[in-house]
Design a protein around this motif. Structure first.
Motif, PDB file in Angstrom:
ATOM      1  N   ILE A   6      29.859  81.081  36.529  1.00  0.00           N
ATOM      2  CA  ILE A   6      29.617  80.902  35.093  1.00  0.00           C
ATOM      3  C   ILE A   6      29.529  79.408  34.794  1.00  0.00           C
ATOM      4  N   CYS A  11      28.086  79.069  28.281  1.00  0.00           N
ATOM      5  CA  CYS A  11      28.626  80.344  27.796  1.00  0.00           C
ATOM      6  C   CYS A  11      29.099  80.215  26.347  1.00  0.00           C
ATOM      7  N   ILE A  12      28.763  81.240  25.542  1.00  0.00           N
ATOM      8  CA  ILE A  12      29.213  81.257  24.139  1.00  0.00           C
ATOM      9  C   ILE A  12      30.269  82.341  23.901  1.00  0.00           C
ATOM     10  N   GLY A  13      30.723  82.968  24.993  1.00  0.00           N
ATOM     11  CA  GLY A  13      31.798  83.943  24.879  1.00  0.00           C
ATOM     12  C   GLY A  13      31.421  85.213  24.146  1.00  0.00           C
ATOM     13  N   CYS A  14      30.167  85.628  24.273  1.00  0.00           N
ATOM     14  CA  CYS A  14      29.722  86.825  23.551  1.00  0.00           C
ATOM     15  C   CYS A  14      30.367  88.105  24.088  1.00  0.00           C
ATOM     16  N   GLY A  15      30.797  88.063  25.340  1.00  0.00           N
ATOM     17  CA  GLY A  15      31.499  89.206  25.920  1.00  0.00           C
ATOM     18  C   GLY A  15      30.613  90.241  26.576  1.00  0.00           C
ATOM     19  N   ALA A  16      29.305  90.045  26.524  1.00  0.00           N
ATOM     20  CA  ALA A  16      28.394  91.054  27.082  1.00  0.00           C
ATOM     21  C   ALA A  16      28.624  91.263  28.578  1.00  0.00           C
ATOM     22  N   CYS A  17      28.785  90.190  29.311  1.00  0.00           N
ATOM     23  CA  CYS A  17      28.940  90.321  30.764  1.00  0.00           C
ATOM     24  C   CYS A  17      30.222  91.077  31.104  1.00  0.00           C
ATOM     25  N   ALA A  33      33.597  83.317  29.404  1.00  0.00           N
ATOM     26  CA  ALA A  33      33.589  84.217  30.563  1.00  0.00           C
ATOM     27  C   ALA A  33      34.055  83.491  31.809  1.00  0.00           C
ATOM     28  N   CYS A  51      22.190  87.579  30.013  1.00  0.00           N
ATOM     29  CA  CYS A  51      23.082  86.649  29.312  1.00  0.00           C
ATOM     30  C   CYS A  51      22.259  85.849  28.309  1.00  0.00           C
ATOM     31  N   PRO A  52      22.661  85.816  27.035  1.00  0.00           N
ATOM     32  CA  PRO A  52      21.836  85.165  26.003  1.00  0.00           C
ATOM     33  C   PRO A  52      21.646  83.669  26.221  1.00  0.00           C
ATOM     34  N   THR A  53      22.547  83.032  26.942  1.00  0.00           N
ATOM     35  CA  THR A  53      22.431  81.577  27.137  1.00  0.00           C
ATOM     36  C   THR A  53      22.173  81.205  28.596  1.00  0.00           C
ATOM     37  N   ILE A  56      25.108  82.564  33.348  1.00  0.00           N
ATOM     38  CA  ILE A  56      25.507  83.188  34.611  1.00  0.00           C
ATOM     39  C   ILE A  56      24.545  82.754  35.701  1.00  0.00           C
TER      40      ILE A  56
HETATM   41  S1  SF4 Z   1      27.006  87.175  28.667  1.00  0.00           S
HETATM   42 FE1  SF4 Z   1      26.733  84.948  28.976  1.00  0.00          FE
HETATM   43  S2  SF4 Z   1      27.292  83.986  27.011  1.00  0.00           S
HETATM   44 FE2  SF4 Z   1      28.075  86.096  26.981  1.00  0.00          FE
HETATM   45  S3  SF4 Z   1      30.222  85.890  27.680  1.00  0.00           S
HETATM   46 FE3  SF4 Z   1      28.934  86.360  29.486  1.00  0.00          FE
HETATM   47  S4  SF4 Z   1      28.412  84.346  30.364  1.00  0.00           S
HETATM   48 FE4  SF4 Z   1      29.124  83.997  28.274  1.00  0.00          FE
END
Ligand code: SF4
Length: 65
Positions: A6, A11-17, A33, A51-53, A56
């Motif tokens: 990561i 990372c913006i901490g969106c939590g998707a991953c 993350a 991942c939006p940004t 990963i």
């Molecule tokens: S999907 Fe990407 S932006 Fe979202 S928490 Fe995971 S690493 Fe961070």
């Protein structure tokens, strides 16, 4: 061998991953993350692509090392 990492600067901490791949990713105390198991599989690759940004990263490890 490939490893997943990561980039916390992205990372913006969106939590998707962590929601999609809880064996590989979790949201740490800093609300970003982190990788708990760096093994790469198809699911991990798909999550990385989504991942939006693009935080990963899948890194190739040199076999000779
Ligand atoms: S999907 Fe990407 S932006 Fe979202 S928490 Fe995971 S690493 Fe961070």
């Amino acid at each position: 061998m490939e490893k997943v990492k990561i980039d916390k600067d992205l990372c913006i901490g969106c939590g998707a991953c962590a929601a999609l791949c809880p064996k590989t990713f979790e949201i740490g105390d800093d609300m970003l993350a982190e990788v708990i198991d760096d093994e790469v599989n198809d699911e991990v690759k798909e999550v990385a692509e989504n991942c939006p940004t693009e935080a990963i990263k899948i890194e190739k490890e040199d076999e000779d090392k």
